[in-house]
Design a protein around this motif. Structure first.
Motif, PDB file in Angstrom:
ATOM      1  N   ALA A  23       0.842  -1.197   0.000  1.00 33.81           N
ATOM      2  CA  ALA A  23       0.000   0.000   0.000  1.00 33.81           C
ATOM      3  C   ALA A  23       0.875   1.244   0.000  1.00 33.81           C
ATOM      4  N   PHE A  24       0.529   2.215  -0.816  1.00 33.15           N
ATOM      5  CA  PHE A  24       1.219   3.506  -0.852  1.00 33.15           C
ATOM      6  C   PHE A  24       0.287   4.563  -0.277  1.00 33.15           C
ATOM      7  N   VAL A  25       0.817   5.359   0.665  1.00 40.01           N
ATOM      8  CA  VAL A  25       0.001   6.329   1.382  1.00 40.01           C
ATOM      9  C   VAL A  25       0.707   7.682   1.396  1.00 40.01           C
ATOM     10  N   VAL A  26       0.005   8.730   0.959  1.00 37.68           N
ATOM     11  CA  VAL A  26       0.494  10.099   1.100  1.00 37.68           C
ATOM     12  C   VAL A  26      -0.195  10.725   2.306  1.00 37.68           C
ATOM     13  N   ASN A  27       0.592  11.145   3.291  1.00 40.08           N
ATOM     14  CA  ASN A  27       0.057  11.782   4.492  1.00 40.08           C
ATOM     15  C   ASN A  27      -0.031  13.283   4.293  1.00 40.08           C
ATOM     16  N   THR A  28      -1.160  13.882   4.665  1.00 32.73           N
ATOM     17  CA  THR A  28      -1.293  15.331   4.582  1.00 32.73           C
ATOM     18  C   THR A  28      -2.240  15.813   5.674  1.00 32.73           C
ATOM     19  N   ARG A  29      -2.056  17.043   6.082  1.00 34.76           N
ATOM     20  CA  ARG A  29      -2.940  17.650   7.086  1.00 34.76           C
ATOM     21  C   ARG A  29      -2.715  19.162   7.080  1.00 34.76           C
ATOM     22  N   GLY A  30      -3.804  19.920   7.088  1.00 40.71           N
ATOM     23  CA  GLY A  30      -3.681  21.371   7.125  1.00 40.71           C
ATOM     24  C   GLY A  30      -3.134  21.975   5.851  1.00 40.71           C
ATOM     25  N   ARG A  31      -3.231  21.239   4.745  1.00 40.92           N
ATOM     26  CA  ARG A  31      -2.690  21.714   3.473  1.00 40.92           C
ATOM     27  C   ARG A  31      -3.683  21.540   2.338  1.00 40.92           C
ATOM     28  N   VAL A  32      -4.924  21.954   2.594  1.00 35.48           N
ATOM     29  CA  VAL A  32      -5.943  21.939   1.545  1.00 35.48           C
ATOM     30  C   VAL A  32      -5.731  23.191   0.701  1.00 35.48           C
ATOM     31  N   ASP A  33      -4.698  23.127  -0.112  1.00 35.00           N
ATOM     32  CA  ASP A  33      -4.227  24.289  -0.873  1.00 35.00           C
ATOM     33  C   ASP A  33      -3.489  23.768  -2.099  1.00 35.00           C
ATOM     34  N   ASP A  34      -3.875  24.237  -3.287  1.00 32.38           N
ATOM     35  CA  ASP A  34      -3.240  23.718  -4.497  1.00 32.38           C
ATOM     36  C   ASP A  34      -1.760  24.065  -4.583  1.00 32.38           C
ATOM     37  N   LYS A  35      -1.314  25.052  -3.807  1.00 29.87           N
ATOM     38  CA  LYS A  35       0.108  25.430  -3.815  1.00 29.87           C
ATOM     39  C   LYS A  35       0.943  24.553  -2.883  1.00 29.87           C
ATOM     40  N   VAL A  54      -4.176  10.238   3.082  1.00 27.16           N
ATOM     41  CA  VAL A  54      -4.707  10.190   4.442  1.00 27.16           C
ATOM     42  C   VAL A  54      -4.600  11.559   5.088  1.00 27.16           C
ATOM     43  N   THR A  55      -5.705  12.020   5.660  1.00 28.88           N
ATOM     44  CA  THR A  55      -5.743  13.286   6.373  1.00 28.88           C
ATOM     45  C   THR A  55      -6.633  13.114   7.603  1.00 28.88           C
ATOM     46  N   ILE A  56      -6.960  14.196   8.297  1.00 33.21           N
ATOM     47  CA  ILE A  56      -7.897  14.113   9.408  1.00 33.21           C
ATOM     48  C   ILE A  56      -9.318  14.066   8.847  1.00 33.21           C
ATOM     49  N   PRO A  57     -10.273  13.473   9.566  1.00 34.84           N
ATOM     50  CA  PRO A  57     -11.642  13.353   9.045  1.00 34.84           C
ATOM     51  C   PRO A  57     -12.255  14.686   8.642  1.00 34.84           C
ATOM     52  N   GLU A  58     -11.920  15.761   9.368  1.00 39.72           N
ATOM     53  CA  GLU A  58     -12.506  17.066   9.087  1.00 39.72           C
ATOM     54  C   GLU A  58     -12.086  17.633   7.729  1.00 39.72           C
ATOM     55  N   GLU A  59     -11.022  17.124   7.135  1.00 40.96           N
ATOM     56  CA  GLU A  59     -10.523  17.663   5.876  1.00 40.96           C
ATOM     57  C   GLU A  59     -10.793  16.766   4.676  1.00 40.96           C
ATOM     58  N   VAL A  60     -11.448  15.623   4.897  1.00 39.77           N
ATOM     59  CA  VAL A  60     -11.653  14.671   3.795  1.00 39.77           C
ATOM     60  C   VAL A  60     -12.439  15.308   2.651  1.00 39.77           C
ATOM     61  N   ASP A  61     -13.554  15.945   2.959  1.00 36.71           N
ATOM     62  CA  ASP A  61     -14.406  16.502   1.898  1.00 36.71           C
ATOM     63  C   ASP A  61     -13.704  17.641   1.157  1.00 36.71           C
ATOM     64  N   SER A  62     -13.105  18.567   1.902  1.00 40.70           N
ATOM     65  CA  SER A  62     -12.455  19.705   1.253  1.00 40.70           C
ATOM     66  C   SER A  62     -11.231  19.274   0.452  1.00 40.70           C
ATOM     67  N   LEU A  63     -10.499  18.268   0.950  1.00 43.82           N
ATOM     68  CA  LEU A  63      -9.339  17.779   0.214  1.00 43.82           C
ATOM     69  C   LEU A  63      -9.783  17.038  -1.047  1.00 43.82           C
ATOM     70  N   THR A  64     -10.854  16.276  -0.943  1.00 45.32           N
ATOM     71  CA  THR A  64     -11.387  15.573  -2.118  1.00 45.32           C
ATOM     72  C   THR A  64     -11.800  16.573  -3.192  1.00 45.32           C
ATOM     73  N   GLU A  65     -12.454  17.659  -2.781  1.00 45.94           N
ATOM     74  CA  GLU A  65     -12.854  18.698  -3.727  1.00 45.94           C
ATOM     75  C   GLU A  65     -11.641  19.350  -4.379  1.00 45.94           C
ATOM     76  N   LEU A  66     -10.608  19.610  -3.579  1.00 44.66           N
ATOM     77  CA  LEU A  66      -9.396  20.217  -4.139  1.00 44.66           C
ATOM     78  C   LEU A  66      -8.761  19.307  -5.181  1.00 44.66           C
ATOM     79  N   LEU A  67      -8.621  18.029  -4.863  1.00 47.03           N
ATOM     80  CA  LEU A  67      -7.996  17.096  -5.802  1.00 47.03           C
ATOM     81  C   LEU A  67      -8.827  16.976  -7.070  1.00 47.03           C
ATOM     82  N   ASP A  68     -10.147  16.983  -6.921  1.00 48.22           N
ATOM     83  CA  ASP A  68     -11.018  16.943  -8.110  1.00 48.22           C
ATOM     84  C   ASP A  68     -10.796  18.172  -8.982  1.00 48.22           C
ATOM     85  N   SER A  69     -10.644  19.340  -8.347  1.00 46.13           N
ATOM     86  CA  SER A  69     -10.442  20.577  -9.110  1.00 46.13           C
ATOM     87  C   SER A  69      -9.111  20.581  -9.838  1.00 46.13           C
TER      88      SER A  69
END
Length: 325
Positions: A23-35, A54-69
């Motif tokens: 399994a390959f996992v990218v860890n991120t947190r507090g970086r819902v930012d395209d930069k 993988v991020t904290i539960p509170e950022e799943v939706d916003s991070l998913t939206e960012l990656l989609d964009s």
């Protein structure tokens, strides 16, 4: 699928083999930012499709939206509650129960390869970017890098297999370095991890969990290896917005340095480190950090006897002329 190009089919088979049992996992947190999402931008889509973020539960939706964009598709965006990175690493390892490769989120990638764009540099290690390589070559190098990590993990010889950090990738004689500092991009052999005495966990210590786990492998006679043919470079520095900077400070770093020293007194020494990379430290000019004697900590058999192969010489301009010029 019947009319698929044979070369592309071969490439797909190679990629499938990479992610079979690992399994390959990218860890991120507090970086819902395209930069700030450099790692995912710099990994080809054919590989990204097989990677968890993988991020904290509170950022799943916003991070998913960012990656989609950004038109970045991944295998899944997972929410794992945690206070510090070691808890994420341990939860993922316990949940997946297989070899896991952890990658931080703000990396560019580099390789000791000749440029195929007609541009050569004074330094053999080049960023895997359009300046130095064609799109086809960039994808090929990244696939080879992932293959190297998985190949070494599957030997069931190395406890931790990593990619080198670019600042330390100077004057390298061999493509691989044994029993040394590894962090940021590395895989854990799950079976060898489970064999460790005293059942160490990544969340036994808040910071320096990579050092802590490597020392546990080495003192149990299990070697670690990193590639110097490939490297990552951390964009923005180790104390950039988000990530570990959310909880890491000089007091915690010093506390954990002393704790690591107490855990491995024969291999860890303390040193004073300036606080220049930290903000809001007041009058604190320095703090205690560690120096680790990695090779001294290893108490196993010689690598050649244990793993059955030898290091290959690193690629240099002198020993490997550029075929593209």
């Amino acid at each position: 699928m019947e009319n698929i190009n044979p070369d592309y089919k071969l490439k797909l088979d190679r990629v499938d083999a990479i992610f079979k049992g690992t399994a390959f996992v990218v860890n991120t947190r507090g970086r819902v930012d395209d930069k700030l999402q450099h790692t995912l931008k710099n990994i080809p889509q054919i590989l990204r499709d097989n990677i968890y973020v993988v991020t904290i539960p509170e950022e799943v939706d916003s991070l998913t939206e960012l990656l989609d964009s950004l038109n970045i598709s991944v295998l899944g965006v997972l929410g794992v509650s945690h206070n510090f990175l070691g808890q994420v690493r341990q939860d993922i390892l316990d949940e997946f129960k297989c070899n896991v490769v952890f990658i931080d989120d703000m990396f560019t990638f580099h390789a000791r390869e000749h440029s195929d764009t007609g541009i050569e540099t004074t330094y053999m290690l080049k960023q895997i970017s359009e300046k130095n390589f064609t799109a086809e070559k960039r994808e090929s190098i990244m696939i080879e890098m992932f293959e190297w990590v998985v190949e070494k993990l599957n030997l069931s010889c190395f406890g931790i297999v990593g990619i080198s950090n670019r600042p330390s990738n100077n004057n390298i004689k061999f493509d691989e370095v044994y029993n040394d500092r590894i962090g940021g991009f590395y895989g854990v052999n799950y079976d060898l991890y489970k064999s460790l005495k005293n059942s160490p966990k990544f969340d036994d210590i808040v910071t320096k969990q990579d050092m802590y786990m490597i020392l546990n492998f080495l003192t149990n006679g299990i070697p670690c290896v990193k590639s110097s043919k490939y490297a990552f470079n951390r964009s923005g520095g180790s104390n950039s917005k988000g990530g570990c900077s959310i909880y890491r400070n000089v007091q915690l770093m010093e506390h954990d340095a002393i704790e690591l020293k107490n855990m491995f007194p024969n291999f860890v020494n303390l040193k004073d480190k300036p606080t220049t990379s930290f903000k809001n430290v007041g009058d604190i000019k320095s703090f205690k950090d560690v120096m680790v004697q990695w090779k001294k900590a290893y108490n196993g058999l010689p690598i050649e006897d244990l793993c059955g192969y030898h290091q290959s010489e690193a690629i240099t301009k002198e020993n490997t002329p550029n075929p593209y010029i």
